[in-house]
Design a protein around this motif. Structure first.
Motif, PDB file in Angstrom:
ATOM      1  N   LEU A 199      -6.253 -20.111   4.133  1.00 18.42           N
ATOM      2  CA  LEU A 199      -5.565 -18.823   4.030  1.00 18.42           C
ATOM      3  C   LEU A 199      -5.222 -18.370   5.437  1.00 18.42           C
ATOM      4  O   LEU A 199      -6.117 -18.205   6.274  1.00 18.42           O
ATOM      5  N   THR A 200      -3.942 -18.171   5.715  1.00 15.78           N
ATOM      6  CA  THR A 200      -3.511 -17.849   7.081  1.00 15.78           C
ATOM      7  C   THR A 200      -3.336 -16.356   7.321  1.00 15.78           C
ATOM      8  O   THR A 200      -3.312 -15.912   8.468  1.00 15.78           O
ATOM      9  N   SER A 201      -3.182 -15.569   6.256  1.00 20.71           N
ATOM     10  CA  SER A 201      -3.062 -14.119   6.399  1.00 20.71           C
ATOM     11  C   SER A 201      -3.417 -13.484   5.062  1.00 20.71           C
ATOM     12  O   SER A 201      -3.443 -14.152   4.026  1.00 20.71           O
ATOM     13  N   TYR A 202      -3.690 -12.188   5.108  1.00 26.91           N
ATOM     14  CA  TYR A 202      -4.000 -11.479   3.865  1.00 26.91           C
ATOM     15  C   TYR A 202      -3.722  -9.998   4.032  1.00 26.91           C
ATOM     16  O   TYR A 202      -3.578  -9.489   5.151  1.00 26.91           O
ATOM     17  N   ARG A 203      -3.641  -9.317   2.932  1.00 26.81           N
ATOM     18  CA  ARG A 203      -3.629  -7.856   2.918  1.00 26.81           C
ATOM     19  C   ARG A 203      -4.548  -7.398   1.802  1.00 26.81           C
ATOM     20  O   ARG A 203      -4.809  -8.132   0.846  1.00 26.81           O
ATOM     21  N   LEU A 204      -5.062  -6.202   1.961  1.00 27.14           N
ATOM     22  CA  LEU A 204      -5.949  -5.605   0.973  1.00 27.14           C
ATOM     23  C   LEU A 204      -5.258  -4.422   0.315  1.00 27.14           C
ATOM     24  O   LEU A 204      -4.418  -3.760   0.930  1.00 27.14           O
ATOM     25  N   ARG A 205      -5.615  -4.168  -0.917  1.00 23.19           N
ATOM     26  CA  ARG A 205      -5.088  -3.005  -1.633  1.00 23.19           C
ATOM     27  C   ARG A 205      -6.232  -2.244  -2.266  1.00 23.19           C
ATOM     28  O   ARG A 205      -7.094  -2.834  -2.930  1.00 23.19           O
ATOM     29  N   ALA A 206      -6.254  -0.951  -2.059  1.00 19.54           N
ATOM     30  CA  ALA A 206      -7.218  -0.064  -2.713  1.00 19.54           C
ATOM     31  C   ALA A 206      -6.472   0.784  -3.730  1.00 19.54           C
ATOM     32  O   ALA A 206      -5.465   1.417  -3.400  1.00 19.54           O
ATOM     33  N   THR A 207      -6.964   0.778  -4.978  1.00 16.67           N
ATOM     34  CA  THR A 207      -6.415   1.649  -6.006  1.00 16.67           C
ATOM     35  C   THR A 207      -7.462   2.683  -6.362  1.00 16.67           C
ATOM     36  O   THR A 207      -8.600   2.338  -6.691  1.00 16.67           O
ATOM     37  N   LEU A 208      -7.086   3.941  -6.254  1.00 13.11           N
ATOM     38  CA  LEU A 208      -7.991   5.061  -6.507  1.00 13.11           C
ATOM     39  C   LEU A 208      -7.684   5.645  -7.882  1.00 13.11           C
ATOM     40  O   LEU A 208      -6.512   5.873  -8.213  1.00 13.11           O
ATOM     41  N   TYR A 209      -8.720   5.891  -8.686  1.00 15.17           N
ATOM     42  CA  TYR A 209      -8.547   6.356 -10.057  1.00 15.17           C
ATOM     43  C   TYR A 209      -9.305   7.662 -10.296  1.00 15.17           C
ATOM     44  O   TYR A 209     -10.366   7.892  -9.710  1.00 15.17           O
ATOM     45  N   ARG A 210      -8.747   8.478 -11.207  1.00 20.15           N
ATOM     46  CA  ARG A 210      -9.435   9.678 -11.680  1.00 20.15           C
ATOM     47  C   ARG A 210      -8.923   9.997 -13.086  1.00 20.15           C
ATOM     48  O   ARG A 210      -7.885   9.473 -13.533  1.00 20.15           O
ATOM     49  N   ALA A 211      -9.642  10.880 -13.776  1.00 22.97           N
ATOM     50  CA  ALA A 211      -9.219  11.298 -15.112  1.00 22.97           C
ATOM     51  C   ALA A 211      -7.914  12.067 -15.026  1.00 22.97           C
ATOM     52  O   ALA A 211      -7.692  12.837 -14.075  1.00 22.97           O
ATOM     53  N   PRO A 212      -7.004  11.888 -15.995  1.00 26.58           N
ATOM     54  CA  PRO A 212      -5.710  12.587 -15.966  1.00 26.58           C
ATOM     55  C   PRO A 212      -5.878  14.099 -15.919  1.00 26.58           C
ATOM     56  O   PRO A 212      -6.730  14.674 -16.600  1.00 26.58           O
ATOM     57  N   GLY A 213      -5.080  14.717 -15.055  1.00 28.15           N
ATOM     58  CA  GLY A 213      -5.100  16.167 -14.931  1.00 28.15           C
ATOM     59  C   GLY A 213      -6.198  16.697 -14.048  1.00 28.15           C
ATOM     60  O   GLY A 213      -6.282  17.913 -13.824  1.00 28.15           O
ATOM     61  N   GLY A 214      -7.038  15.823 -13.511  1.00 26.97           N
ATOM     62  CA  GLY A 214      -8.133  16.278 -12.662  1.00 26.97           C
ATOM     63  C   GLY A 214      -7.678  16.552 -11.247  1.00 26.97           C
ATOM     64  O   GLY A 214      -6.550  16.235 -10.858  1.00 26.97           O
ATOM     65  N   ASP A 215      -8.560  17.148 -10.467  1.00 28.60           N
ATOM     66  CA  ASP A 215      -8.230  17.407  -9.064  1.00 28.60           C
ATOM     67  C   ASP A 215      -9.255  16.781  -8.117  1.00 28.60           C
ATOM     68  O   ASP A 215      -9.177  16.968  -6.906  1.00 28.60           O
ATOM     69  N   THR A 216     -10.235  16.045  -8.666  1.00 27.08           N
ATOM     70  CA  THR A 216     -11.165  15.330  -7.797  1.00 27.08           C
ATOM     71  C   THR A 216     -10.524  14.023  -7.351  1.00 27.08           C
ATOM     72  O   THR A 216      -9.560  13.545  -7.947  1.00 27.08           O
ATOM     73  N   THR A 217     -11.057  13.446  -6.314  1.00 23.64           N
ATOM     74  CA  THR A 217     -10.502  12.199  -5.807  1.00 23.64           C
ATOM     75  C   THR A 217     -11.588  11.355  -5.171  1.00 23.64           C
ATOM     76  O   THR A 217     -12.506  11.878  -4.536  1.00 23.64           O
ATOM     77  N   PRO A 218     -11.499  10.040  -5.337  1.00 26.84           N
ATOM     78  CA  PRO A 218     -12.321   9.192  -4.480  1.00 26.84           C
ATOM     79  C   PRO A 218     -11.804   9.275  -3.049  1.00 26.84           C
ATOM     80  O   PRO A 218     -10.647   9.645  -2.824  1.00 26.84           O
ATOM     81  N   THR A 219     -12.651   8.955  -2.101  1.00 29.54           N
ATOM     82  CA  THR A 219     -12.236   8.851  -0.703  1.00 29.54           C
ATOM     83  C   THR A 219     -12.678   7.498  -0.176  1.00 29.54           C
ATOM     84  O   THR A 219     -13.854   7.158  -0.255  1.00 29.54           O
ATOM     85  N   VAL A 220     -11.725   6.737   0.325  1.00 30.91           N
ATOM     86  CA  VAL A 220     -12.035   5.440   0.920  1.00 30.91           C
ATOM     87  C   VAL A 220     -12.071   5.612   2.427  1.00 30.91           C
ATOM     88  O   VAL A 220     -11.081   6.007   3.044  1.00 30.91           O
ATOM     89  N   TRP A 221     -13.227   5.318   3.033  1.00 33.89           N
ATOM     90  CA  TRP A 221     -13.384   5.472   4.479  1.00 33.89           C
ATOM     91  C   TRP A 221     -13.161   4.171   5.235  1.00 33.89           C
ATOM     92  O   TRP A 221     -12.756   4.167   6.388  1.00 33.89           O
ATOM     93  N   ARG A 222     -13.493   3.071   4.604  1.00 35.82           N
ATOM     94  CA  ARG A 222     -13.404   1.762   5.266  1.00 35.82           C
ATOM     95  C   ARG A 222     -12.954   0.732   4.249  1.00 35.82           C
ATOM     96  O   ARG A 222     -13.493   0.659   3.134  1.00 35.82           O
ATOM     97  N   LEU A 223     -11.975  -0.076   4.624  1.00 37.10           N
ATOM     98  CA  LEU A 223     -11.528  -1.189   3.800  1.00 37.10           C
ATOM     99  C   LEU A 223     -11.349  -2.375   4.735  1.00 37.10           C
ATOM    100  O   LEU A 223     -10.532  -2.318   5.667  1.00 37.10           O
ATOM    101  N   GLY A 224     -12.130  -3.415   4.515  1.00 38.75           N
ATOM    102  CA  GLY A 224     -12.086  -4.532   5.445  1.00 38.75           C
ATOM    103  C   GLY A 224     -12.484  -5.832   4.785  1.00 38.75           C
ATOM    104  O   GLY A 224     -12.824  -5.888   3.597  1.00 38.75           O
ATOM    105  N   ALA A 225     -12.425  -6.903   5.565  1.00 38.16           N
ATOM    106  CA  ALA A 225     -12.788  -8.215   5.046  1.00 38.16           C
ATOM    107  C   ALA A 225     -13.233  -9.117   6.184  1.00 38.16           C
ATOM    108  O   ALA A 225     -12.777  -8.989   7.323  1.00 38.16           O
ATOM    109  N   MET A 226     -14.111 -10.033   5.855  1.00 33.68           N
ATOM    110  CA  MET A 226     -14.545 -11.073   6.765  1.00 33.68           C
ATOM    111  C   MET A 226     -13.907 -12.376   6.314  1.00 33.68           C
ATOM    112  O   MET A 226     -14.155 -12.853   5.195  1.00 33.68           O
ATOM    113  N   ALA A 227     -13.037 -12.946   7.149  1.00 32.96           N
ATOM    114  CA  ALA A 227     -12.435 -14.252   6.897  1.00 32.96           C
ATOM    115  C   ALA A 227     -13.118 -15.266   7.799  1.00 32.96           C
ATOM    116  O   ALA A 227     -13.418 -14.978   8.961  1.00 32.96           O
ATOM    117  N   SER A 228     -13.363 -16.464   7.278  1.00 28.16           N
ATOM    118  CA  SER A 228     -14.101 -17.432   8.079  1.00 28.16           C
ATOM    119  C   SER A 228     -13.723 -18.850   7.696  1.00 28.16           C
ATOM    120  O   SER A 228     -13.201 -19.118   6.613  1.00 28.16           O
TER     121      SER A 228
END
Length: 463
Positions: A199-228
């Protein structure tokens, strides 16, 4: 202590290890990368000794602004993050573990393309997130192969800190493959390393979910990976004692074995809880603990209820165990101002630098009883915590596979420990070739660090 059964991850990866052993190219077998590409659009990184390990993460407001937002918004401040601002849409998710189908609002953030400094045979993603009641996060990876083709979007984990009826069950996703690569619980792996494909390159995707009509949210502080691209090897080079001789950190000692038979719905009971027990030791080393409310569900007759809590909150319903590496890191990061990553070390010198800076680490290793003097058991997969080094460089480990808490502190011979941790191939008691973790470790640390701690982490690629 009796020999431990093979973990599910060990069983699944055995075939990949055997395939790689058949026809490893010379450059890979000796540990020399074919070439070292330069990352485009990435921050400068400290080089790692043999350049076979690349940890990269997106953590800053600037990082998150550089990604592709679809309904998410970068959040500035002392601890930048990503939040769900305006839902990109609504999707139905059927939980494979409960059978229930629920509608969720969602939004996504996709990272810029990252090119590791070495074409990778394995990638392990990890993340730090806050998931209030009724919210959850999916982490995905898509990569480009050295033949120019792309992987599908692979799910690397469905994560939530809770496990109530308001959220799906925390889970990895089985049966993900495109014929060139596979997902083994929490690890992306090239199916046939001997083919030379990487694998020569990659990208990451974070999908955040909540109940419809709500106002709360997850918070993602760090998104990373170890390639070796750690070479396939039964033996690793020996190192001489380094900067941490005579240093021992005061890390709490917890035994998993005193929980034997407790809460068997989580990985069969406490005798299998090496990963969450080790995680809890380091979480408490940094001064964090579950609240009384968190522990209210635990039988009051059980000692160290926080270990039971850690097992429940790291349990992977697909893996059917508490040993999912990123899930343990994500659990550690649920505590106040804590961060956590899954990465690899190149030698015990990396561990010594962490210890000398006051940062303990959790290591993953497999061995038969005769390969680690004093352990008294063999294992197909076990986590323990390095807390220090003796004057002659031997490893001081808090080994949760001990009869009681006072017995958790153990001293293991340096050469034996280094080899069982860093090798990628081994023989089991029947003489069959099995996998080793190649230096996998968890590193947990607070948001506030000393200058020395920041420098050591930076040298490991962790920011």
């Amino acid at each position: 202590m009796h020999s431990r059964p093979a973990t599910r991850r060990t069983v699944l990866t055995a075939a990949a290890v055997a395939a790689a052993a058949a026809s490893a190219p010379a450059a890979f077998a000796t540990g020399a990368p074919a070439h070292t590409p330069t990352a485009t659009g990435a921050r400068p990184r400290a080089r790692r000794g043999d350049d076979l390990i690349d940890y990269h993460a997106w953590t800053s407001y600037r990082d998150f602004r550089c990604g592709d937002c679809s309904g998410t918004r970068p959040l500035p401040g002392a601890r930048p993050g990503l939040v769900l601002a305006n839902p990109a849409g609504t999707v139905d998710y059927t939980d494979p573990h409960t059978g229930s189908t629920t509608a969720w609002e969602y939004a996504t953030w996709t990272s810029p393309l990252h090119t590791p400094r070495v074409p990778a045979g394995e990638v392990i993603a990890s993340w730090n997130a806050d998931t209030p009641r009724g919210t959850w996060v999916r982490t995905e990876l898509q990569g480009t192969y050295s033949d120019g083709t792309r992987t599908p979007w692979y799910t690397m984990g469905i994560w939530t800190a809770g496990d109530g009826d308001d959220v799906p069950r925390r889970t990895s996703v089985d049966d993900q493959s495109d014929g060139k690569s596979d997902i083994w619980t929490d690890t992306f792996s090239i199916s046939d390393l001997g083919s030379g494909l990487r694998l020569t390159s990659y990208r990451l995707r974070a999908t955040l979910y909540r109940a419809p009509g709500g106002d709360t949210t997850p918070t993602v502080w760090r998104l990373g990976a170890m390639a070796s691209d750690v070479p396939e090897r039964f033996e690793v080079p020996a190192t001489r004692p380094g900067v941490a001789r005579g240093v021992e950190l005061e890390v709490p000692r917890y035994s998993q074995n005193i929980h034997e038979g407790q809460y068997p719905q989580y990985d069969g009971g406490g005798e299998a809880w090496c990963s969450p027990t080790s995680s809890q030791m380091i979480i408490e080393y940094w001064g964090r603990k579950p609240t009384e409310e968190d522990l209210a569900w635990v039988d009051p007759d059980y000692q160290d209820p926080q270990v039971c809590h850690a097992a429940r909150m790291t349990y992977d319903y697909a893996y059917e165990g508490c040993g999912n590496w990123p899930f343990n890191a994500a659990y550690a990061a649920t505590y106040r101002r804590m961060q956590a990553v899954v990465t690899r070390c190149t030698s015990l010198h990396d561990a010594e630098r962490l210890i000398a800076a006051g940062i303990p680490l959790i290591t993953s290793q497999s061995f038969i009883e005769s390969e680690l003097d004093g352990a008294g058991y063999g294992t197909a997969g076990h986590l323990m915590t390095i807390v220090g080094f003796t004057q002659n460089g031997d490893v001081i480990a808090n080994d949760p596979a001990s009869s009681d808490n006072p017995s958790v502190r153990n001293i293991y011979k340096r050469r034996q420990f280094e080899n069982i941790w860093l090798r990628t191939k081994r023989y089991n008691e029947e003489g069959e070739v099995r996998s080793g973790t190649g230096g996998v470790c968890y590193v947990y640390f607070p948001t506030r660090l000393t200058g020395r701690q920041r420098r050591v982490l930076r040298d490991l690629g962790i920011r």
